[in-house]
Scaffold this active site. Structure first.
Site, PDB file in Angstrom:
ATOM      1  N   THR A   1      44.749 -32.897 -26.860  1.00  0.00           N
ATOM      2  CA  THR A   1      45.147 -31.489 -26.885  1.00  0.00           C
ATOM      3  C   THR A   1      44.099 -30.608 -26.206  1.00  0.00           C
ATOM      4  OG1 THR A   1      44.181 -31.373 -29.094  1.00  0.00           O
ATOM      5  CG2 THR A   1      46.572 -31.606 -28.972  1.00  0.00           C
TER       6      THR A   1
ATOM      7  N   SER B   1      15.781 -44.413 -21.678  1.00  0.00           N
ATOM      8  CA  SER B   1      16.574 -44.634 -22.889  1.00  0.00           C
ATOM      9  C   SER B   1      16.120 -45.919 -23.562  1.00  0.00           C
ATOM     10  CB  SER B   1      18.061 -44.751 -22.548  1.00  0.00           C
ATOM     11  OG  SER B   1      18.760 -45.291 -23.657  1.00  0.00           O
TER      12      SER B   1
ATOM     13  N   SER C   1      31.900 -40.585 -28.738  1.00  0.00           N
ATOM     14  CA  SER C   1      31.195 -39.553 -27.969  1.00  0.00           C
ATOM     15  C   SER C   1      29.694 -39.747 -27.842  1.00  0.00           C
ATOM     16  CB  SER C   1      31.460 -38.156 -28.534  1.00  0.00           C
ATOM     17  OG  SER C   1      32.784 -37.818 -28.304  1.00  0.00           O
TER      18      SER C   1
ATOM     19  N   ASP D   1      34.376 -32.987 -27.306  1.00  0.00           N
ATOM     20  CA  ASP D   1      33.232 -33.824 -27.681  1.00  0.00           C
ATOM     21  C   ASP D   1      31.934 -33.032 -27.689  1.00  0.00           C
ATOM     22  OD1 ASP D   1      35.238 -35.653 -27.496  1.00  0.00           O
ATOM     23  OD2 ASP D   1      34.367 -36.812 -25.849  1.00  0.00           O
TER      24      ASP D   1
ATOM     25  N   TYR E   1      44.139 -41.745 -18.521  1.00  0.00           N
ATOM     26  CA  TYR E   1      43.733 -40.406 -18.963  1.00  0.00           C
ATOM     27  C   TYR E   1      44.111 -39.373 -17.900  1.00  0.00           C
ATOM     28  CZ  TYR E   1      40.756 -36.657 -20.794  1.00  0.00           C
ATOM     29  OH  TYR E   1      40.295 -35.470 -21.295  1.00  0.00           O
TER      30      TYR E   1
END
Ligand code: ADP
Ligand code: MG
Length: 402
Positions: free
Chosen positions: A52, A84, A143, A189, A241
């Protein structure tokens, strides 16, 4: 919305505080001194309102305790060094003046994209040394990418005194992912990671980013929301998507509205009638989006009335819509939902983009163990990798830890 973007160093009770000591120590070993500060930003699950957010619609995410932690120091030159703890390749070094959309590759594109987006918006950001460590499972629909972006955006905002609000940082982080990394995600997100608060779900209007923190105290009602990470990610997700997105835009254009959010639920049958010439797919997509916006409204009403158990059937309806109308579920997600419901769950649905990733399951606390066991057994019987199951404890959004 104004005011400080982070509330200063975390309190004694903040579990990120002890973890941040480790991240700061790793930073010192990596870069020799510092860091100037440590920040944290969470991953999220979405309770209801899926696909949405690119239709200007409504969503209802909650932040997870899982989070990305960033130790950061400013540099006086234009060098950006990124590291990282979850990536074995070591430090990535970039020239921030050479950053441009598409120039970033791999994981470093997410934090580099944030630096690019801040500078492209005219903010005076110089180079930085960054060390990241995240407990958000990657690619599980929870996310991890937004957590990474938002934590870096907040750190640079604080260090450079930019004075941006959490929603402003979320928008810049989304811009980093859309334009720099090249992923056409909506705003949910990043807004969830930046704006959620402990014990609440975030009711968000993705058109104007107006929001309301809705109390979501599961424990007080003897309930639990389980996250089931199926640990599968089907490759067709990316193209699907974009295709759903384009289909929704076609539907909105044909209906003469700015976005599908402008179709009231009561007008859905008439709208579907007017889309007769558009083909079956567009009609299915429109039906999903308009009905899921309505499911967010129904969920809000139930939460406001303190009737958390009644949210269960709304989740199940949402799953059916994602499976049958939008067609973004997969056998593993369907298996979680059907098994959970057959073993006494109150509700369940896939969450996030689908094609793998995670589902959520609403259960009585007393049934949580049995439902978890049933899902694990069903996966084993189907010859699937064991899913990862953990409770979604509504947690706080991005903040400075030290
Ligand atoms: P999701 O956001 O649902 O987890 P995405 O595909 O949007 O899935 O983002 C996952 C990507 O984000 C990873 O492939 C990686 O590039 C990046 N990422 C996430 N967490 C980390 C981390 N801790 N270290 C490095 N890169 C990360
Ligand atoms: Mg992501």
């Amino acid at each position: 919305m104004s005011g400080p973007t982070s509330e200063g160093p975390g309190s004694e009770g903040d579990p990120a505080v002890s973890e941040s000591g480790t991240v700061a120590e790793e930073f010192r070993q990596l870069y020799g001194a510092g860091p100037e500060g440590v920040w944290a930003a969470p991953g999220r699950v979405n309770l209801i309102g899926e696909y949405t957010d690119f239709n200007d619609g409504f969503v209802m995410p909650l932040a997870l305790p899982h989070r990305a932690v960033a130790a950061v120091s400013r540099r006086t030159d234009q060098v950006l060094r990124l590291h990282s703890a979850e990536v074995p390749e070591g430090v990535v070094q970039l020239d921030i003046t050479a950053l441009e959309p598409g120039s970033g590759t791999g994981w470093a594109a997410y934090p580099a994209g944030v630096v690019w987006a801040l500078r492209a918006a005219g903010h005076p950001v110089t180079g930085a040394d960054v060390h990241l460590s995240s407990t958000v499972p990657t690619g599980a629909g929870l996310s991890s990418s937004a957590a990474l972006e938002v934590v870096v955006a907040l750190a640079l905002n604080d260090l450079h005194g930019l004075g941006l609000t959490p929603p402003e940082l979320a928008v810049l982080a989304q811009r980093a992912e859309n334009a720099f990394v090249g992923v056409p995600c909506g705003i949910m997100d990043q807004m969830a990671s930046a704006c959620c608060t402990e014990g609440h779900a975030l009711y968000l209007d993705t058109r104007d980013l107006s929001q309301r923190q809705v109390p979501f105290d599961l424990a007080a009602q003897g309930l639990r929301l389980l996250v089931v990470d199926t640990r599968v990610k089907h490759a067709l997700g990316d193209g699907a998507y974009a295709e759903r997105r384009a289909g929704c835009e076609t539907g909105a254009r044909a209906l003469g509205v700015r976005a599908l959010r402008d179709i009231p639920y009561g007008e859905l049958p008439a709208a579907l009638g007017r889309l007769a010439g558009q083909g079956e797919e567009v009609r299915r997509y429109v039906r999903h989006v308009v009905s899921d916006d309505h499911r967010v409204e129904r969920t809000i009403a139930l939460l406001d009335a303190g009737d958390l158990r009644a949210v269960g059937p709304v989740l199940v309806e949402g799953h059916a819509s994602l499976r049958d109308d939008l067609r973004v579920s997969c056998p593993e997600l369907d298996l979680v939902v059907s098994t959970a419901m057959a073993s006494g769950a109150l509700g369940a649905r896939m969450t996030g983009g689908g094609f793998g990733g995670s589902a959520i399951v609403l259960v009585e606390e007393s049934d949580a163990e049995a439902v978890t066991k049933s899902v694990e057994e069903a996966f084993a019987a189907a010859g699937l990798t064991a899913p990862r199951v953990f409770p979604a404890v509504p947690s706080g959004g991005a903040h400075r830890v030290r």
